[in-house]
Design a protein around this motif. Sequence first.
Motif, PDB file in Angstrom:
ATOM      1  N   LEU B  76      65.377  42.512  67.331  1.00 34.91           N
ATOM      2  CA  LEU B  76      64.652  41.581  66.717  1.00 34.91           C
ATOM      3  C   LEU B  76      64.786  40.198  66.913  1.00 34.91           C
ATOM      4  O   LEU B  76      63.905  39.395  66.853  1.00 34.91           O
ATOM      5  N   GLU B  77      66.121  39.826  67.427  1.00 34.57           N
ATOM      6  CA  GLU B  77      66.417  38.326  67.846  1.00 34.57           C
ATOM      7  C   GLU B  77      65.609  38.161  69.141  1.00 34.57           C
ATOM      8  O   GLU B  77      64.967  36.991  69.283  1.00 34.57           O
ATOM      9  N   GLN B  78      65.333  38.934  69.823  1.00 37.26           N
ATOM     10  CA  GLN B  78      64.635  38.716  71.086  1.00 37.26           C
ATOM     11  C   GLN B  78      63.192  38.415  70.540  1.00 37.26           C
ATOM     12  O   GLN B  78      62.502  37.651  71.191  1.00 37.26           O
ATOM     13  N   ALA B  79      62.659  39.261  70.034  1.00 37.59           N
ATOM     14  CA  ALA B  79      61.058  39.045  69.560  1.00 37.59           C
ATOM     15  C   ALA B  79      60.847  38.118  68.533  1.00 37.59           C
ATOM     16  O   ALA B  79      60.082  37.238  68.864  1.00 37.59           O
ATOM     17  N   ASP B  80      61.773  37.494  68.010  1.00 33.43           N
ATOM     18  CA  ASP B  80      61.912  36.019  66.951  1.00 33.43           C
ATOM     19  C   ASP B  80      61.964  35.188  68.044  1.00 33.43           C
ATOM     20  O   ASP B  80      61.265  33.830  67.803  1.00 33.43           O
ATOM     21  N   ALA B  81      62.543  35.282  69.207  1.00 31.90           N
ATOM     22  CA  ALA B  81      62.723  34.028  70.197  1.00 31.90           C
ATOM     23  C   ALA B  81      61.282  33.800  70.858  1.00 31.90           C
ATOM     24  O   ALA B  81      61.127  32.751  71.413  1.00 31.90           O
ATOM     25  N   SER B  82      60.559  35.036  70.950  1.00 30.72           N
ATOM     26  CA  SER B  82      59.369  34.801  71.540  1.00 30.72           C
ATOM     27  C   SER B  82      58.323  33.986  70.642  1.00 30.72           C
ATOM     28  O   SER B  82      58.339  34.159  69.598  1.00 30.72           O
ATOM     29  N   THR B  83      57.329  33.237  71.362  1.00 30.73           N
ATOM     30  CA  THR B  83      56.478  32.538  70.514  1.00 30.73           C
ATOM     31  C   THR B  83      55.146  32.917  70.481  1.00 30.73           C
ATOM     32  O   THR B  83      54.307  32.267  69.776  1.00 30.73           O
ATOM     33  N   GLY B  84      54.800  34.385  70.769  1.00 31.26           N
ATOM     34  CA  GLY B  84      53.582  34.837  70.555  1.00 31.26           C
ATOM     35  C   GLY B  84      53.047  34.927  69.148  1.00 31.26           C
ATOM     36  O   GLY B  84      53.659  35.009  68.390  1.00 31.26           O
ATOM     37  N   ARG B  85      51.909  35.756  69.258  1.00 31.95           N
ATOM     38  CA  ARG B  85      51.444  36.046  67.870  1.00 31.95           C
ATOM     39  C   ARG B  85      52.475  37.212  67.306  1.00 31.95           C
ATOM     40  O   ARG B  85      53.139  37.806  68.205  1.00 31.95           O
ATOM     41  N   ALA B  86      52.051  37.463  65.916  1.00 34.95           N
ATOM     42  CA  ALA B  86      52.890  38.318  65.215  1.00 34.95           C
ATOM     43  C   ALA B  86      52.893  39.466  65.982  1.00 34.95           C
ATOM     44  O   ALA B  86      53.612  40.665  66.061  1.00 34.95           O
ATOM     45  N   ALA B 144      48.289  39.282  58.250  1.00 35.49           N
ATOM     46  CA  ALA B 144      47.665  38.000  57.839  1.00 35.49           C
ATOM     47  C   ALA B 144      46.640  37.314  59.168  1.00 35.49           C
ATOM     48  O   ALA B 144      45.921  36.753  58.821  1.00 35.49           O
ATOM     49  N   GLU B 145      47.294  37.554  60.148  1.00 35.77           N
ATOM     50  CA  GLU B 145      46.488  36.767  61.280  1.00 35.77           C
ATOM     51  C   GLU B 145      45.555  37.765  61.939  1.00 35.77           C
ATOM     52  O   GLU B 145      44.614  37.324  62.622  1.00 35.77           O
ATOM     53  N   GLY B 146      45.225  38.890  61.324  1.00 35.51           N
ATOM     54  CA  GLY B 146      44.123  39.395  61.560  1.00 35.51           C
ATOM     55  C   GLY B 146      44.090  40.469  62.823  1.00 35.51           C
ATOM     56  O   GLY B 146      43.359  41.196  62.990  1.00 35.51           O
ATOM     57  N   SER B 147      45.457  40.953  63.142  1.00 34.02           N
ATOM     58  CA  SER B 147      45.735  41.635  64.409  1.00 34.02           C
ATOM     59  C   SER B 147      45.817  43.151  64.067  1.00 34.02           C
ATOM     60  O   SER B 147      45.285  44.248  64.764  1.00 34.02           O
ATOM     61  N   ALA B 154      51.769  47.100  54.031  1.00 35.95           N
ATOM     62  CA  ALA B 154      52.673  46.508  55.396  1.00 35.95           C
ATOM     63  C   ALA B 154      54.189  47.432  55.211  1.00 35.95           C
ATOM     64  O   ALA B 154      54.437  47.902  56.397  1.00 35.95           O
ATOM     65  N   SER B 155      54.539  47.648  54.061  1.00 35.68           N
ATOM     66  CA  SER B 155      56.013  48.625  54.022  1.00 35.68           C
ATOM     67  C   SER B 155      55.758  49.672  54.638  1.00 35.68           C
ATOM     68  O   SER B 155      56.592  50.314  54.960  1.00 35.68           O
ATOM     69  N   VAL B 156      54.491  50.283  54.038  1.00 35.28           N
ATOM     70  CA  VAL B 156      54.321  51.567  54.186  1.00 35.28           C
ATOM     71  C   VAL B 156      53.960  51.882  55.769  1.00 35.28           C
ATOM     72  O   VAL B 156      54.551  53.115  56.386  1.00 35.28           O
ATOM     73  N   VAL B 157      53.402  51.301  56.241  1.00 39.83           N
ATOM     74  CA  VAL B 157      53.059  50.913  57.572  1.00 39.83           C
ATOM     75  C   VAL B 157      54.294  50.708  58.723  1.00 39.83           C
ATOM     76  O   VAL B 157      54.640  51.640  59.552  1.00 39.83           O
ATOM     77  N   SER B 158      55.226  50.104  58.214  1.00 37.65           N
ATOM     78  CA  SER B 158      56.646  49.935  59.043  1.00 37.65           C
ATOM     79  C   SER B 158      57.279  51.010  58.871  1.00 37.65           C
ATOM     80  O   SER B 158      57.987  51.526  59.882  1.00 37.65           O
TER      81      SER B 158
END
Lengths: 208, 208
Positions: B76-86, B144-147, B154-158
């Motif tokens: 998660l840390e690594q992903a949060d450090a990236s600046t891409g779309r969600a 939210a960003e439409g991807s 969202a919680s069921v999906v995750s």
Amino acid sequence: MSENTLRRGRPGYDQQGILDVAVAAFNEYGYDATSMGVLADRLGLSKSAIYHHFTSKDEILDRALDSALSALEGVLEQADASTGRAADRLDLVLRGAVHVLVERLPSVTLLLRVRGNTEVERLALARRRAFDKRVTALVSEAQAEGSLRSDLDASVVSRLTFGMINSIVEWYRPGGGEDADRIADDVVAVALDGLRMPTANRVEDLLG
Amino acid sequence: MSENTLRRGRPGYDQQGILDVAVAAFNEYGYDATSMGVLADRLGLSKSAIYHHFTSKDEILDRALDSALSALEGVLEQADASTGRAADRLDLVLRGAVHVLVERLPSVTLLLRVRGNTEVERLALARRRAFDKRVTALVSEAQAEGSLRSDLDASVVSRLTFGMINSIVEWYRPGGGEDADRIADDVVAVALDGLRMPTANRVEDLLG
DNA sequence: GTCTATATTGAGATAGAC
DNA sequence: GTCTATCTCAATATAGAC
């Protein structure tokens, strides 16, 4: 039906009444960590009273696992009895499994945690493997008829799909607003259509 | 790295060497069903020798769970450090989680079976819940960003997606021909695009 | 760093009265 | 159908020698 049966006589337990309490405790603490002592406390009985109904702790587990396995096997029987395409029968199996899972949540939860330490557990695992094999065959059939994409291995597909379904026992709680039909719809939606917005960029674009 | 470290001195164990053997045994029999006695047998040591390295059975579990949780939190840390779309960051998290799962299979397997009986287990479950919450937030963001499609909670999906990922510990065995990248591809393929052949009839047609 | 004891607790299960 | 009391065994953990 058998799992939610009310006891007939008020004082005094029958097998099913004890089973319900025992399975709940097994799921809460784990089978091994649940002693006959705490089981007796929860029932408001002495330990020896339990042995009047079951010959061993193992037999309680055996009964509970059979309840879950019979229900799951019943889903396959029903699907096999239908004459539709493999994709239709697979759809029935996925939705049927979600329903069994929700309706027999305690015993299915217990089943999914069995490790194979005892003969009872090993027999239950063998029945589970037989179930998985039949599901994989159904996936293969659906791929062969062109209903499902064929670039993924059938056994990986069935394992991932049932991994998703089985994980429901980790969070589903009765009366939480979501019913079995809705969850089954969600599972089938994710498994068959995926999460991506049809209009959004494809992964290939995202990852190169 | 920490989980596959070779012991330095041939005779005599260090903590890591004992940990590897212990976690393997815990996964085979279950934590509660694994006695310090069988652990000692597997190590070729006496029980008391183990207590020279760990103060309790609980501490062994604690170390193992921390290994799994640290690795997952690192993803998660690594992903949060990236600046891409969600959606890109979620993709990184899914693939990263599969890699952690495969590379730290023993400790992650153990983590996924923890019930919360002891304080050590409850703390581990709390860290897991925190992880899940951050993943759910990422799914929401991607919706939210439409991807990602927004018709599913969202919680069921995750939960369903990580249910699929976590189920890998039930069948993946190292050296079985499938590597982590391939499995990660399969997971992302199913989760994002689904199983249906693009040209086949849609479920709505199949089920009415 | 490992050993041989052993202390102590709690487990599954049984006997036999009510 | 349930109880009290108890058997037997195995569990975690400790003491102290080598």
